[in-house]
Design a protein around this motif. Structure first.
Motif, mmCIF file in Angstrom:
data_model
loop_
_atom_site.group_PDB
_atom_site.id
_atom_site.type_symbol
_atom_site.label_atom_id
_atom_site.label_comp_id
_atom_site.label_asym_id
_atom_site.label_seq_id
_atom_site.Cartn_x
_atom_site.Cartn_y
_atom_site.Cartn_z
ATOM 1 N N THR A 253 -2.948 3.025 3.921
ATOM 2 C CA THR A 253 -3.253 1.786 3.211
ATOM 3 C C THR A 253 -2.327 1.692 2.016
ATOM 4 N N HIS B 94 -0.215 4.313 -2.232
ATOM 5 C CA HIS B 94 -0.736 4.344 -0.863
ATOM 6 C C HIS B 94 -1.642 5.562 -0.723
ATOM 7 N N PRO C 31 -5.153 -1.396 6.482
ATOM 8 C CA PRO C 31 -4.544 -0.128 6.896
ATOM 9 C C PRO C 31 -3.732 -0.292 8.182
ATOM 10 N N THR D 201 -5.217 -4.253 -2.007
ATOM 11 C CA THR D 201 -4.712 -3.429 -0.918
ATOM 12 C C THR D 201 -4.429 -4.296 0.304
#
Length: 167
Positions: free
Chosen positions: A96, A161, A86, A83
């Motif tokens: 994110t 996401h 954010p 990831t």
């Protein structure tokens, strides 16, 4: 560095460190436990894999975040979840972005069609689907063909996401 015709070939050797923080039974690495949103994300992805992919791939072992710690038989799928940090998309909401990278490996004797059948199962399970708070986008099928470890290999990227309220 080695010359091959009009091109040069560079051979790169990268040492690989196996992190023992994760067990394949669905445990989350200790570094993520301080981030509840990430724990929920990783848990939802693993649940979706268990509920929607694994039934369509009997006999395929799945591993998340780490390669198997001992030699295992193929077919297998190694999955890595990554990831980005954010970012704010509106007042009080963070998004994110991330992706799951699936590396499918099938023994050479199974043929290329078995690999594509497995790809179809994974794509069907994640293409534009939502699991919990995680919204998956269109999967991207990368390299397919023979690998260095004498297997049929396919790389599949599953972009996603999720959003959280940061109030």
């Amino acid at each position: 560095l080695e010359r091959q015709g009009a091109s040069f070939t560079v051979k790169v050797v990268v040492p690989w460190k196996l992190c023992q923080n994760y067990t394949n039974g669905g445990q989350i690495t200790p570094a993520l436990q301080s981030q509840p949103d990430m724990v929920e994300c990783y848990t939802e992805i693993r649940k979706a894999w268990r509920d929607y992919v694994q039934p369509g791939l009997p006999g395929v072992s799945a591993y998340f975040d780490n390669a198997p710690t001992e030699e295992v038989d193929m077919p297998l799928c190694m999955n890595m979840i990554s990831t980005l940090p954010p970012f704010a998309i509106e007042m009080g909401t963070l998004r994110t972005e991330g992706r799951v990278i699936c590396a499918l490996h099938f023994p050479p004797g199974t043929g290329f069609s078995a690999l594509w059948d497995a790809i179809d199962v994974i794509v069907e399970a994640f293409d534009s689907k939502t699991y919990g708070n995680i919204k998956f986008k269109t999967p991207v099928i990368g390299r397919t063909g023979r690998s260095d470890i004498n297997s049929w290999q396919a790389s599949i990227r599953l972009p996603f996401h999720f959003e959280v309220n940061d109030l």
